[in-house]
Write a protein that holds these residues in place. Structure first.
Motif, PDB file in Angstrom:
ATOM      1  N   GLN A 147       0.601  -0.995   0.138  1.00  0.00           N
ATOM      2  CA  GLN A 147      -0.123  -0.081   0.444  1.00  0.00           C
ATOM      3  C   GLN A 147       0.503   1.257   0.239  1.00  0.00           C
ATOM      4  O   GLN A 147       1.426   1.272   0.863  1.00  0.00           O
ATOM      5  N   GLN A 148       0.672   2.490  -0.922  1.00  0.00           N
ATOM      6  CA  GLN A 148       0.779   3.541  -1.017  1.00  0.00           C
ATOM      7  C   GLN A 148       0.362   4.493  -2.460  1.00  0.00           C
ATOM      8  O   GLN A 148      -0.257   3.662  -2.958  1.00  0.00           O
ATOM      9  N   SER A 149       0.868   5.841  -1.706  1.00  0.00           N
ATOM     10  CA  SER A 149      -0.030   6.265  -3.132  1.00  0.00           C
ATOM     11  C   SER A 149       1.054   7.036  -3.863  1.00  0.00           C
ATOM     12  O   SER A 149       0.299   7.759  -4.456  1.00  0.00           O
ATOM     13  N   VAL A 157       1.017  -0.413 -11.030  1.00  0.00           N
ATOM     14  CA  VAL A 157       0.544  -0.576  -9.746  1.00  0.00           C
ATOM     15  C   VAL A 157      -0.767  -0.453  -9.985  1.00  0.00           C
ATOM     16  O   VAL A 157      -1.851  -1.613 -11.081  1.00  0.00           O
ATOM     17  N   VAL A 158      -2.183  -0.781  -9.019  1.00  0.00           N
ATOM     18  CA  VAL A 158      -2.692  -0.277  -8.893  1.00  0.00           C
ATOM     19  C   VAL A 158      -3.336   0.643  -8.349  1.00  0.00           C
ATOM     20  O   VAL A 158      -3.023   1.186  -7.561  1.00  0.00           O
ATOM     21  N   LYS A 168      -1.669  -1.740 -14.012  1.00  0.00           N
ATOM     22  CA  LYS A 168      -1.130  -0.911 -15.245  1.00  0.00           C
ATOM     23  C   LYS A 168       0.134  -0.483 -14.986  1.00  0.00           C
ATOM     24  O   LYS A 168       0.160  -0.418 -13.392  1.00  0.00           O
ATOM     25  N   ARG A 169       1.279  -0.425 -15.996  1.00  0.00           N
ATOM     26  CA  ARG A 169       1.964   0.176 -15.672  1.00  0.00           C
ATOM     27  C   ARG A 169       1.766   1.924 -15.417  1.00  0.00           C
ATOM     28  O   ARG A 169       1.109   2.244 -16.596  1.00  0.00           O
ATOM     29  N   ILE A 198      -3.170   5.989  -6.554  1.00  0.00           N
ATOM     30  CA  ILE A 198      -2.406   4.423  -6.856  1.00  0.00           C
ATOM     31  C   ILE A 198      -3.024   4.304  -4.824  1.00  0.00           C
ATOM     32  O   ILE A 198      -3.045   4.514  -4.034  1.00  0.00           O
ATOM     33  N   VAL A 199      -3.431   2.820  -5.309  1.00  0.00           N
ATOM     34  CA  VAL A 199      -3.457   2.168  -4.057  1.00  0.00           C
ATOM     35  C   VAL A 199      -2.453   1.139  -3.069  1.00  0.00           C
ATOM     36  O   VAL A 199      -2.035   1.514  -2.560  1.00  0.00           O
ATOM     37  N   GLY A 200      -1.856   0.957  -4.616  1.00  0.00           N
ATOM     38  CA  GLY A 200      -0.438   0.071  -4.446  1.00  0.00           C
ATOM     39  C   GLY A 200       0.890   0.453  -5.408  1.00  0.00           C
ATOM     40  O   GLY A 200       0.118  -0.113  -6.550  1.00  0.00           O
ATOM     41  N   LYS A 201       1.252  -0.562  -4.949  1.00  0.00           N
ATOM     42  CA  LYS A 201       2.893  -1.353  -6.142  1.00  0.00           C
ATOM     43  C   LYS A 201       2.394  -2.455  -5.913  1.00  0.00           C
ATOM     44  O   LYS A 201       2.596  -3.140  -4.946  1.00  0.00           O
ATOM     45  N   VAL A 202       2.277  -2.937  -7.661  1.00  0.00           N
ATOM     46  CA  VAL A 202       2.856  -4.427  -7.739  1.00  0.00           C
ATOM     47  C   VAL A 202       4.234  -5.435  -6.632  1.00  0.00           C
ATOM     48  O   VAL A 202       5.266  -4.716  -7.517  1.00  0.00           O
TER      49      VAL A 202
END
Length: 210
Positions: A147-149, A157-158, A168-169, A198-202
């Motif tokens: 989780q990060q914005s 990212v989500v 998506k990227r 942004i919900v978070g990073k994959v």
């Protein structure tokens, strides 16, 4: 263990993997390795990885995309027990759909997979769709999200657009954000700052959860 010396190209691959992990928090895919070095196809990149593993420089986790660990690195998380991670609904890798749904369950994840330091929350989402297949994220995979914005260019990212989530990227061009699929047959989503979040990073892809 006495390690045999890697070849010059193997040293370059090892250095690239190390830098990728330090910057992104996870290992590169075979496709990313082959693209970076101009190698003709992921299978040839796999040969370098297998050679480095045989020589004791790498360790691979079966059935885990990007599941490459560099041996001999400082074990910052070796004493951290498996972490209980919530599985949160689904997200479509394609057209956006309903954003974050209720928690559907939990699973335990080895913290070494995602460089756990206890400073972020994590969750799992199940992918549906084919827009990220060229990044080795396939329909039915689980993606581990930190989780990060915020995000850097090229992070996966989500993102939430108009209340709906998609994988998506991320690319930022001035005031515009490009949410790019990893599928040459699909189009990107273009938004402005303030029109998405942004919900978070994959940070990892898990092919199978037992």
């Amino acid at each position: 263990m006495n390690q045999r010396r890697p070849t010059k190209r193997q040293e370059e691959v090892l250095s690239f993997i190390r830098e990728h992990i330090e910057w992104h928090g996870y290992a590169p895919s075979l496709r990313e390795i082959s693209t970076h070095f101009g190698i003709s196809g992921p299978q040839n990149a796999r040969k370098h990885i297998e050679a480095l593993e045989k020589k004791g420089y790498l360790k691979r986790t079966p059935r885990l995309a990007r599941g490459i660990e560099i041996m001999g690195e400082p074990a910052e998380v070796s004493s951290v027990p498996p972490q209980k991670i919530p599985i949160v609904g689904s997200v479509r890798a394609g057209s956006p759909e309903l954003a974050i749904e209720d928690i559907q369950g939990h699973t335990f994840i080895d913290p070494t997979i995602f460089n756990y330091k206890g400073t972020h929350e994590h969750f799992l989402l199940k992918v549906r769709g084919a827009s990220m297949t060229e990044a080795s994220i396939d329909d039915g995979d689980y993606i581990l999200i930190r989780q990060q914005s915020t995000a850097h260019n090229r992070d996966i990212v989500v993102a939430v657009v108009d209340g709906e989530a998609t994988v998506k990227r991320f690319f930022k061009h001035g005031d515009y954000i490009l949410l790019q699929p990893e599928n040459s047959l699909m189009r990107a989503i273009t938004v402005r700052d303030g029109e998405f979040s942004i919900v978070g990073k994959v940070i990892s892809v898990i092919k199978n959860i037992g």
